[in-house]
Write a protein that holds these residues in place. Structure first.
Motif, PDB file in Angstrom:
ATOM      1  N   GLY A   1      -8.364 -25.591 -35.544  1.00 16.75           N
ATOM      2  CA  GLY A   1      -9.119 -24.400 -35.810  1.00 16.75           C
ATOM      3  C   GLY A   1      -8.153 -23.121 -34.870  1.00 16.75           C
ATOM      4  O   GLY A   1      -8.516 -21.931 -35.224  1.00 16.75           O
ATOM      5  N   ASP A   2      -7.489 -23.334 -34.078  1.00 19.67           N
ATOM      6  CA  ASP A   2      -6.654 -22.362 -33.374  1.00 19.67           C
ATOM      7  C   ASP A   2      -5.873 -21.490 -34.240  1.00 19.67           C
ATOM      8  O   ASP A   2      -5.174 -22.206 -35.068  1.00 19.67           O
ATOM      9  N   LYS A   3      -5.552 -20.432 -33.984  1.00 23.67           N
ATOM     10  CA  LYS A   3      -4.518 -19.514 -34.904  1.00 23.67           C
ATOM     11  C   LYS A   3      -3.490 -19.349 -33.846  1.00 23.67           C
ATOM     12  O   LYS A   3      -3.500 -18.853 -32.793  1.00 23.67           O
ATOM     13  N   ILE A   4      -2.402 -19.853 -34.335  1.00 23.84           N
ATOM     14  CA  ILE A   4      -1.070 -19.809 -33.526  1.00 23.84           C
ATOM     15  C   ILE A   4       0.051 -19.043 -34.050  1.00 23.84           C
ATOM     16  O   ILE A   4       0.197 -18.966 -35.442  1.00 23.84           O
ATOM     17  N   LYS A   5       1.279 -18.786 -33.338  1.00 23.31           N
ATOM     18  CA  LYS A   5       2.283 -17.934 -33.955  1.00 23.31           C
ATOM     19  C   LYS A   5       3.587 -19.029 -33.624  1.00 23.31           C
ATOM     20  O   LYS A   5       3.699 -19.231 -32.412  1.00 23.31           O
ATOM     21  N   LEU A   6       4.432 -19.244 -34.624  1.00 24.95           N
ATOM     22  CA  LEU A   6       5.402 -20.392 -34.317  1.00 24.95           C
ATOM     23  C   LEU A   6       6.393 -19.580 -33.597  1.00 24.95           C
ATOM     24  O   LEU A   6       6.771 -18.434 -34.092  1.00 24.95           O
ATOM     25  N   GLU A   7       7.158 -20.182 -32.542  1.00 23.75           N
ATOM     26  CA  GLU A   7       8.238 -19.315 -31.844  1.00 23.75           C
ATOM     27  C   GLU A   7       9.507 -19.732 -32.133  1.00 23.75           C
ATOM     28  O   GLU A   7      10.252 -18.943 -31.704  1.00 23.75           O
ATOM     29  N   SER A   8       9.667 -20.918 -32.821  1.00 25.08           N
ATOM     30  CA  SER A   8      11.111 -21.495 -33.113  1.00 25.08           C
ATOM     31  C   SER A   8      11.098 -22.312 -34.296  1.00 25.08           C
ATOM     32  O   SER A   8      10.285 -22.570 -34.759  1.00 25.08           O
ATOM     33  N   GLY A   9      12.458 -22.561 -34.929  1.00 22.30           N
ATOM     34  CA  GLY A   9      12.507 -23.239 -35.942  1.00 22.30           C
ATOM     35  C   GLY A   9      12.524 -22.527 -37.366  1.00 22.30           C
ATOM     36  O   GLY A   9      12.517 -21.183 -37.366  1.00 22.30           O
ATOM     37  N   ALA A  10      12.457 -23.201 -38.213  1.00 25.18           N
ATOM     38  CA  ALA A  10      12.401 -22.660 -39.558  1.00 25.18           C
ATOM     39  C   ALA A  10      11.285 -21.783 -40.021  1.00 25.18           C
ATOM     40  O   ALA A  10      11.416 -20.976 -40.887  1.00 25.18           O
ATOM     41  N   PHE A  11      10.323 -21.932 -39.159  1.00 22.45           N
ATOM     42  CA  PHE A  11       8.860 -20.913 -39.501  1.00 22.45           C
ATOM     43  C   PHE A  11       8.648 -20.011 -38.177  1.00 22.45           C
ATOM     44  O   PHE A  11       7.520 -19.767 -38.158  1.00 22.45           O
ATOM     45  N   SER A  12       9.642 -19.725 -37.749  1.00 21.15           N
ATOM     46  CA  SER A  12       9.534 -18.737 -36.494  1.00 21.15           C
ATOM     47  C   SER A  12       8.729 -17.509 -36.843  1.00 21.15           C
ATOM     48  O   SER A  12       9.105 -16.908 -38.228  1.00 21.15           O
ATOM     49  N   ASN A  13       7.782 -16.997 -36.148  1.00 21.32           N
ATOM     50  CA  ASN A  13       7.184 -15.780 -36.306  1.00 21.32           C
ATOM     51  C   ASN A  13       6.006 -15.878 -37.411  1.00 21.32           C
ATOM     52  O   ASN A  13       5.598 -14.774 -37.724  1.00 21.32           O
TER      53      ASN A  13
ATOM     54  N   ILE B   1      11.283 -14.910 -47.548  1.00 20.91           N
ATOM     55  CA  ILE B   1      12.292 -15.671 -47.947  1.00 20.91           C
ATOM     56  C   ILE B   1      13.492 -15.484 -46.801  1.00 20.91           C
ATOM     57  O   ILE B   1      14.018 -16.388 -46.595  1.00 20.91           O
ATOM     58  N   GLU B   2      13.507 -14.239 -46.357  1.00 23.11           N
ATOM     59  CA  GLU B   2      14.627 -13.919 -45.643  1.00 23.11           C
ATOM     60  C   GLU B   2      14.528 -14.733 -44.245  1.00 23.11           C
ATOM     61  O   GLU B   2      15.357 -14.899 -43.506  1.00 23.11           O
ATOM     62  N   ILE B   3      13.070 -14.782 -43.768  1.00 18.43           N
ATOM     63  CA  ILE B   3      13.017 -15.528 -42.410  1.00 18.43           C
ATOM     64  C   ILE B   3      13.504 -16.866 -42.778  1.00 18.43           C
ATOM     65  O   ILE B   3      13.823 -17.457 -41.988  1.00 18.43           O
ATOM     66  N   ILE B   4      13.197 -17.630 -43.985  1.00 20.19           N
ATOM     67  CA  ILE B   4      13.486 -18.786 -44.021  1.00 20.19           C
ATOM     68  C   ILE B   4      14.976 -19.056 -44.047  1.00 20.19           C
ATOM     69  O   ILE B   4      15.735 -20.178 -43.431  1.00 20.19           O
ATOM     70  N   LYS B   5      15.751 -18.151 -44.534  1.00 18.02           N
ATOM     71  CA  LYS B   5      17.128 -18.008 -44.681  1.00 18.02           C
ATOM     72  C   LYS B   5      17.870 -18.055 -43.422  1.00 18.02           C
ATOM     73  O   LYS B   5      18.636 -18.862 -42.949  1.00 18.02           O
ATOM     74  N   SER B   6      17.147 -17.187 -42.788  1.00 14.91           N
ATOM     75  CA  SER B   6      18.153 -16.731 -41.441  1.00 14.91           C
ATOM     76  C   SER B   6      17.520 -17.829 -40.379  1.00 14.91           C
ATOM     77  O   SER B   6      18.504 -18.369 -39.480  1.00 14.91           O
TER      78      SER B   6
END
Length: 154
Positions: A113-125, A90-95
């Motif tokens: 099928g790739d596993k990725i980590k989002l680096e920007s935007g509302a879902f970063s990290n 919730i804090e990630i979404i808020k910030s």
């Protein structure tokens, strides 16, 4: 206290959140600003980040109290149990939404099928699994949030 996800009637997210707050229930409805195009004008409109979802924070014993608010349909379930969202998520979404420059997420050379980590935007990290890649969008599965994310790109 845990964060739960409630499912609302379509287009009732902001109304439900307002009524829940008036009832003394801690809730969160993430809002983003979009530019909507009509035939004669463009306008900035505030819309919920998640359609038909509102997050509520309450004790397990008080879960039924949300049904006294009109517009609430049911709780979202994950693996047969009410979906619980972590405080950190919730804090990630808020910030992320407080950031003045929420960038569009674009990813290159990925496969289904790739596993990725989002680096920007509302879902970063957030970690996601690529479900679909097309010429106009990606569809990602965010297992930690129990949702599917569609990212459009130009």
């Amino acid at each position: 206290m845990n964060w739960y996800v409630i499912y609302t009637k379509p287009k009732w997210e902001k109304k439900v959140a307002e009524k829940l707050e008036q009832s003394g229930i801690d809730c969160y409805c993430p809002i983003i600003t979009q530019i909507k195009q009509w035939s004669d004008r463009k306008k900035k409109v505030e819309v919920p980040l998640f359609n038909s979802y509102v997050f509520v924070r309450l004790e397990e014993a008080d879960r039924n109290s949300v049904f006294q608010v009109s517009g609430v349909v049911r709780y979202l379930f994950w693996l047969g149990k009410p979906a619980i969202v972590k405080d950190e998520e919730i804090e990630i979404i808020k910030s992320s939404l407080k950031s003045p420059n929420i960038a569009d997420v674009t990813v290159t050379s990925i496969q289904v099928g790739d596993k990725i980590k989002l680096e920007s935007g509302a879902f970063s990290n957030q970690e996601a699994i690529v479900q679909e890649v097309s010429n106009t969008h990606y569809i990602l599965i965010l297992e930690s949030l129990g949702c599917v994310l569609k990212i459009k790109y130009k």
